[in-house]
Design a protein around this motif. Structure first.
Motif, mmCIF file in Angstrom:
data_model
loop_
_atom_site.group_PDB
_atom_site.id
_atom_site.type_symbol
_atom_site.label_atom_id
_atom_site.label_comp_id
_atom_site.label_asym_id
_atom_site.label_seq_id
_atom_site.Cartn_x
_atom_site.Cartn_y
_atom_site.Cartn_z
ATOM 1 N N ASN A 195 0.864 -1.183 0.000
ATOM 2 C CA ASN A 195 0.000 0.000 0.000
ATOM 3 C C ASN A 195 0.898 1.229 0.000
ATOM 4 O O ASN A 195 1.607 1.482 0.979
ATOM 5 N N PRO A 196 0.934 2.029 -1.103
ATOM 6 C CA PRO A 196 1.903 3.133 -1.189
ATOM 7 C C PRO A 196 1.693 4.202 -0.127
ATOM 8 O O PRO A 196 2.669 4.757 0.393
ATOM 9 N N VAL A 197 0.446 4.509 0.209
ATOM 10 C CA VAL A 197 0.197 5.554 1.195
ATOM 11 C C VAL A 197 0.522 5.056 2.590
ATOM 12 O O VAL A 197 1.286 5.680 3.348
ATOM 13 N N ALA A 198 -0.058 3.910 2.969
ATOM 14 C CA ALA A 198 0.149 3.394 4.323
ATOM 15 C C ALA A 198 1.608 3.034 4.558
ATOM 16 O O ALA A 198 2.146 3.245 5.664
ATOM 17 N N THR A 199 2.294 2.507 3.557
ATOM 18 C CA THR A 199 3.710 2.187 3.699
ATOM 19 C C THR A 199 4.525 3.442 3.985
ATOM 20 O O THR A 199 5.416 3.454 4.857
ATOM 21 N N ALA A 200 4.214 4.534 3.259
ATOM 22 C CA ALA A 200 4.927 5.798 3.494
ATOM 23 C C ALA A 200 4.641 6.336 4.890
ATOM 24 O O ALA A 200 5.543 6.883 5.556
ATOM 25 N N LEU A 201 3.411 6.166 5.370
ATOM 26 C CA LEU A 201 3.072 6.625 6.727
ATOM 27 C C LEU A 201 3.838 5.822 7.772
ATOM 28 O O LEU A 201 4.324 6.376 8.774
ATOM 29 N N VAL A 202 3.929 4.503 7.577
ATOM 30 C CA VAL A 202 4.685 3.672 8.520
ATOM 31 C C VAL A 202 6.176 4.017 8.453
ATOM 32 O O VAL A 202 6.859 4.101 9.495
ATOM 33 N N ASP A 203 6.693 4.240 7.239
ATOM 34 C CA ASP A 203 8.100 4.661 7.109
ATOM 35 C C ASP A 203 8.331 5.981 7.840
ATOM 36 O O ASP A 203 9.376 6.167 8.493
ATOM 37 N N ARG A 245 11.568 13.533 5.585
ATOM 38 C CA ARG A 245 11.329 14.354 4.395
ATOM 39 C C ARG A 245 11.179 13.482 3.156
ATOM 40 O O ARG A 245 10.411 13.786 2.251
ATOM 41 N N ALA A 246 11.885 12.377 3.104
ATOM 42 C CA ALA A 246 11.826 11.506 1.929
ATOM 43 C C ALA A 246 10.436 10.921 1.727
ATOM 44 O O ALA A 246 10.038 10.626 0.594
ATOM 45 N N THR A 247 9.705 10.748 2.817
ATOM 46 C CA THR A 247 8.351 10.189 2.663
ATOM 47 C C THR A 247 7.416 11.151 1.947
ATOM 48 O O THR A 247 6.389 10.728 1.411
ATOM 49 N N ALA A 248 7.771 12.434 1.947
ATOM 50 C CA ALA A 248 6.909 13.413 1.273
ATOM 51 C C ALA A 248 6.797 13.090 -0.209
ATOM 52 O O ALA A 248 5.697 13.144 -0.802
ATOM 53 N N ALA A 249 7.895 12.738 -0.850
ATOM 54 C CA ALA A 249 7.871 12.431 -2.282
ATOM 55 C C ALA A 249 7.028 11.192 -2.550
ATOM 56 O O ALA A 249 6.252 11.148 -3.521
ATOM 57 N N ALA A 250 7.150 10.181 -1.706
ATOM 58 C CA ALA A 250 6.372 8.957 -1.896
ATOM 59 C C ALA A 250 4.884 9.237 -1.741
ATOM 60 O O ALA A 250 4.049 8.732 -2.512
ATOM 61 N N LEU A 251 4.540 10.044 -0.763
ATOM 62 C CA LEU A 251 3.133 10.363 -0.527
ATOM 63 C C LEU A 251 2.569 11.225 -1.653
ATOM 64 O O LEU A 251 1.421 11.038 -2.079
ATOM 65 N N ARG A 252 3.391 12.156 -2.130
ATOM 66 C CA ARG A 252 2.919 12.995 -3.228
ATOM 67 C C ARG A 252 2.717 12.155 -4.480
ATOM 68 O O ARG A 252 1.735 12.330 -5.216
ATOM 69 N N ALA A 253 3.601 11.231 -4.736
ATOM 70 C CA ALA A 253 3.468 10.344 -5.900
ATOM 71 C C ALA A 253 2.218 9.471 -5.779
ATOM 72 O O ALA A 253 1.605 9.105 -6.785
ATOM 73 N N ALA A 254 1.831 9.148 -4.553
ATOM 74 C CA ALA A 254 0.641 8.321 -4.327
ATOM 75 C C ALA A 254 -0.642 9.151 -4.350
ATOM 76 O O ALA A 254 -1.731 8.595 -4.194
ATOM 77 N N GLY A 255 -0.537 10.479 -4.550
ATOM 78 C CA GLY A 255 -1.723 11.333 -4.627
ATOM 79 C C GLY A 255 -2.229 11.806 -3.290
ATOM 80 O O GLY A 255 -3.343 12.314 -3.189
ATOM 81 N N CYS A 256 -1.403 11.667 -2.235
ATOM 82 C CA CYS A 256 -1.834 12.066 -0.892
ATOM 83 C C CYS A 256 -1.114 13.350 -0.488
ATOM 84 O O CYS A 256 -0.169 13.344 0.312
ATOM 85 N N ASP A 257 -1.587 14.465 -1.034
ATOM 86 C CA ASP A 257 -0.888 15.739 -0.855
ATOM 87 C C ASP A 257 -0.893 16.218 0.592
ATOM 88 O O ASP A 257 0.063 16.851 1.050
ATOM 89 N N TYR A 258 -1.983 15.961 1.310
ATOM 90 C CA TYR A 258 -2.021 16.410 2.711
ATOM 91 C C TYR A 258 -0.906 15.761 3.513
ATOM 92 O O TYR A 258 -0.146 16.434 4.223
ATOM 93 N N GLN A 259 -0.785 14.430 3.413
ATOM 94 C CA GLN A 259 0.246 13.737 4.191
ATOM 95 C C GLN A 259 1.642 14.091 3.685
ATOM 96 O O GLN A 259 2.604 14.115 4.469
ATOM 97 N N ALA A 260 1.773 14.396 2.390
ATOM 98 C CA ALA A 260 3.082 14.834 1.870
ATOM 99 C C ALA A 260 3.487 16.144 2.529
ATOM 100 O O ALA A 260 4.646 16.313 2.955
ATOM 101 N N ALA A 261 2.532 17.083 2.617
ATOM 102 C CA ALA A 261 2.834 18.359 3.274
ATOM 103 C C ALA A 261 3.125 18.147 4.755
ATOM 104 O O ALA A 261 3.996 18.822 5.339
ATOM 105 N N ARG A 262 2.447 17.215 5.355
ATOM 106 C CA ARG A 262 2.678 16.933 6.772
ATOM 107 C C ARG A 262 4.092 16.380 6.989
ATOM 108 O O ARG A 262 4.752 16.703 7.993
#
Length: 897
Positions: A841-849, A863-880
């Motif tokens: 799961n790209p979003v949940a995996t990035a959150l756990v990372d 900070r690296a998780t921001a790119a993964a989250l943005r690529a997964a379409g989860c802009d809020y969590q990327a900004a977080r």
């Protein structure tokens, strides 16, 4: 002309006799004076009246005294654009005819305009009512004009010549009212008058144009309906109703506007209806539209023609030739605008015949690039229908109309993309023909057409009607199945269930009845949230057992029974919950068997339904990625199917399931695609809150605040319009909007949406799913990590029924992050457990990372998780992730601002 000296009494007597074209000798004999004395008086008159010859003197002697216009007994309401347009025409043209049907308001408009522009005619404005005039020829019209203006007849000359002589050099405006009955006399009179009297202008009112050289025609429209409750039509109704009793409440303006629209904005009809306001009220008046000619009568008019709409139409009808009267009757079967070809086929009309009716304002003509269309105003159509009934021609005329409608309905299937435009043009005629004929073939075709036109509510009704009219039980059963599918599209589970049982009851084929019973039972499991009153489990189990008895060896019936067993018989707790823990393997096995049997049939709809059962089983087994894959398979399977009710019902369900399962697997783009396709589907317009539910949730998790607020308000409006149903299936959307308002710091709006959530009847257990996820996101955003950890304290396996669906991965990932930020001693263990669950799961995996990086204090990894989250379409969590980088591992600020 200028009078320079006062005329003596004897000179006035001489002047009057000159006006009668008597010779000097005849005047002398009448006055008993000498001819020389008469000559002296004539010379004095020529000098005093500043005229040059005897003819001009005679004309002066006949100069009429100014005759005021009739004083209306009621106020003139509205018509500002019409008054301006008519006045402008009169300023540019010497003869204007205001044309329109009886009761449209021609006379009142003409009088209003004449009063406004009268000052521009120094010798007066004159009103001539031609209703009393009888007999042919221009002389009778001239006599009416002469009588109104006080013009005397000249000995040895026709009255037309006398009037022309009297007005030869006068600047006057003649208002000739009701010219239609003496058109043959008015036309030559006006031609003579206007060609000889250059300063005379004529404003005529008529139900037909006068066909004279000088004429400009102004079609008087019905009262304006633009503006709804603020329109001219409503203003007239309110004015006349207040005069008769008391004014209607302001809140009734829009319903009154709708009522006036049904009267086509006809002034007389509105006035007569308003006069009965105190006796009938708006509901009584509306009910009276079933027989408008009977209701619209009793006006206290001195003019008999305006005492009722029927009387006004009697007047127009009497002016028609018998062949045109017959054509008017036969055309009354059309309820929509019709073409010449249609009129010829149904009523035997010719172009000349339609033109004559149009000239008498009995047909409204609308030219367009696609061709000229004709239509009758409603009151005229009702009148003509009454005439059709009275002559005994009604059944024959309707039979021709039915044949034409059936042909039109059949032709629509082959028209291509433009069929919708053509359907809209003839739909009301199809409905009318179906209403009086109850013809099965037309009813079924209308059901199919209305569904294709996305008029699902009407389609359901039509299919049910077709079932009642079907020629045999097998056909009737099929119509009930179609009605069931349409009801499913409309989120009407109770209706779907009822129709399927009706189909099973009358079907002559036991295998078909088995399919219906099994499908009805399956519906209570698959679509439990669409029911207002869910059947008992005992009832649905009995249906499955009965279906099994009837199925025999029929493959389709056996597949339907297997599907029902996979849902109903595996459900130990009832349709709304799911299998007991120890029943999950059996549920999966039954679902897989149902899929296999359906696949063998080669029936995509049966296979999609079976795959839906498999999704449910995979869900309870905790197979997040399996549910998403199966849901995508359904979409592919259904994509190429024709747009039938059953296929559409299945597709709508599949789209919702695809959006849900994609969210669970972290596929936000896929969830958005499916959610948008569902929300934008035309059949969702009736239940927009259902269609947009998962799109709202997706945008909230992705972090598109503007989209959430925009779709959320539409969701709320649709939900309120539907009666605020207490459906927990809608609750995730309400919770999502509440969360977004919380992230924005708008506590007032958040509480408003929490109130909506409460109204939807959300159970406490459900809050461990979407409720816990949305609360945790908000609390973490507000740096309330300890509260977030408390909100997520239950272990996933303790609340698995509510988190293993689409929320499990979100739940465990957020639970891990909350544990880290709250300094929980089990934070590392929770990260490890979560990582095992969310892999893939790209979003949940990035959150756990990110949680792991926060625990390690590694800002670069955060900070690296921001790119993964943005690529997964989860802009809020990327900004977080950007905000969390550089923050302390515990209690770090992440506020959105």
């Amino acid at each position: 002309m200028t009078v320079t000296t006062e005329v003596s009494a004897r000179e006035a007597e001489v002047l009057a006799l000159v006006g009668q074209h008597l010779s000097n000798a005849e005047i002398a004999a009448k006055l008993f004076i000498s001819v020389r004395t008469v000559e002296s008086h004539v010379s004095a008159l020529l000098r005093k009246l500043d005229v040059t010859d005897r003819r001009a003197l005679a004309g002066f002697s006949q100069a009429p005294s100014r005759n005021p216009l009739p004083t209306p007994l009621t106020s003139f309401v509205g018509r500002v654009p019409e008054r301006a347009a008519l006045a402008e025409l009169l300023a540019a043209h010497r003869q204007v005819t205001a044309v329109g049907p009886g009761g449209v308001g021609k006379t009142r408009l003409a009088l209003a305009v004449a009063a406004e522009i009268g000052a521009g005619y120094p010798d007066g404005v004159w009103f001539v009512d031609l209703v009393p005039v009888t007999g042919p020829g221009p002389c009778v019209v001239a006599a009416a004009v002469a009588a109104a203006m006080g013009i005397g007849e000249q000995l040895g000359r026709a009255m037309t010549e006398s009037v022309v002589d009297a007005l030869a050099d006068r600047s006057v405006l003649l208002v000739l009212d009701n010219c239609e009955q003496v058109r043959d006399g008015v036309a030559p009179f006006l031609e003579k008058l206007l060609s000889s009297c250059p300063r005379v202008a004529v404003l005529a009112t008529s139900r037909a144009r006068l066909m004279v050289p000088f004429e400009r025609v102004y079609p008087v429209p019905p009262l304006s309906l633009e503006g709804g409750g603020e329109s001219d039509a409503v203003a007239l109704f309110l004015d006349r109703a207040a005069a008769a009793s008391w004014p209607p409440n302001h809140a009734l303006r829009d319903p009154i506007a709708a009522f006036c629209a049904r009267l086509d904005g006809m002034a007389l009809a509105i006035e007569l209806a308003a006069a009965r306001w105190s006796a009938l009220g708006l509901d009584g008046l509306t009910a009276g539209l079933a027989d408008p000619l009977r209701m619209l009568e009793g006006g206290s008019r001195t003019d008999e023609r305006h005492r009722s709409v029927r009387a006004a139409l009697d007047w127009s009808h009497a002016l028609l030739d018998p062949q045109d009267q017959a054509l008017l009757r036969r055309l009354s079967v059309f309820v929509s605008p019709f073409t010449l070809d249609a009129a010829a086929e149904v009523a035997g009309a010719t172009a000349d015949g339609l033109a004559r009716l149009a000239e008498q304002s009995l047909l409204v003509v609308t030219p367009s690039p696609a061709g000229t269309e004709f239509r009758m105003l409603q009151t005229i159509r009702q009148y003509a229908t009454d005439q059709l009934t009275a002559t005994g021609e009604l059944d024959q005329a309707r039979a021709r109309h039915l044949a034409w409608c059936a042909c039109q309905a059949d032709r629509l299937a082959g028209l291509g993309p433009e069929w919708r435009v053509r359907f809209d043009a003839v739909a009301d005629d199809l409905r009318a023909a179906q209403g009086w004929s109850e013809d099965y073939r037309l009813t079924r075709r209308l059901a199919e057409l209305t569904f294709a036109r996305k008029l699902a509510s009407e389609s359901q009704i039509r299919f049910e009607q077709a079932a009642r009219l079907a020629p045999d039980p097998a056909e009737a059963a099929e119509m009930f199945r179609q009605a069931a599918a349409v009801a499913g599209c409309r989120i009407r589970g109770d209706d779907t269930y009822r129709y399927l049982l009706a189909a099973a009851e009358i079907s002559p084929d036991p295998a078909a009845a088995a399919r219906d019973l099994a499908t009805a039972a399956t519906t209570t499991h698959r679509f439990w949230g669409k029911f207002d009153q869910l059947p008992t489990r005992q009832e649905t189990v009995a249906l499955v057992e009965r279906a099994g008895e009837l199925a025999g060896d029929d493959p389709a019936a056996r597949a339907a029974v297997a599907l029902a067993e996979a849902g109903v018989l595996s459900d130990a707790f009832g349709a709304a919950q799911g299998p007991a823990d120890n029943a999950v393997p059996e549920t999966v096995a039954r679902a897989e068997r149902a899929v296999e049997l359906a696949h063998r049939l080669g029936d995509p709809l049966a296979e999609s339904a079976a795959l839906d059962a498999l999704i449910g089983a995979q869900c309870w087994a905790g197979d997040t990625f399996g549910t998403a894959a199966t849901a995508r398979k359904r979409i592919i399977l259904l994509a190429a199917l024709p747009d039938t009710p059953a296929a559409t019902h299945e597709l709508l369900d599949a789209l919702g399931m695809a959006a849900e399962t994609a969210l669970g697997a972290g596929d936000l783009p896929g969830a958005r695609r499916a959610g948008r396709q569902l929300a934008d589907h035309p059949l969702m317009s009736e239940v927009g809150h259902r269609g947009s539910c998962w799109l709202v949730v997706t945008e909230a998790l992705a972090g598109d605040t503007d989209a959430v607020l925009r779709h959320g308000e539409r969701f709320l409006e649709s939900w309120q319009r539907a009666g605020r149903p207490a459906k927990s299936a809608l609750a995730p959307a309400a919770a999502a909007v509440a969360m977004v308002h919380g992230l924005r710091g708008d506590e007032e709006q958040r509480q408003r949406w929490l109130g909506v959530l409460e109204t939807m009847g959300v159970t406490p257990e459900c809050t461990y799913g979407f409720g816990a996820v949305f609360d945790a996101i908000r609390l973490l955003d507000q740096d309330r990590a300890a509260e977030a950890a408390e909100r997520l304290v239950p272990e996933p396996d303790e609340v698995w029924k509510w988190v293993t669906w689409i929320w499990l991965h979100w739940y465990v990932a957020l639970r891990a992050e909350a544990a880290v930020l709250a300094g929980h001693p089990q934070a590392a263990a929770r990260i490890a457990a979560a990582r095992e669950i969310v892999t893939g799961n790209p979003v949940a995996t990035a959150l756990v990372d990110r949680a792991d990086a926060l625990l390690a204090g590694d800002d670069e990894r955060v900070r690296a998780t921001a790119a993964a989250l943005r690529a997964a379409g989860c802009d809020y969590q990327a900004a977080r992730s950007q905000r969390l980088s550089g923050s302390p591992a515990r209690g770090g600020s992440s506020r959105t601002g």
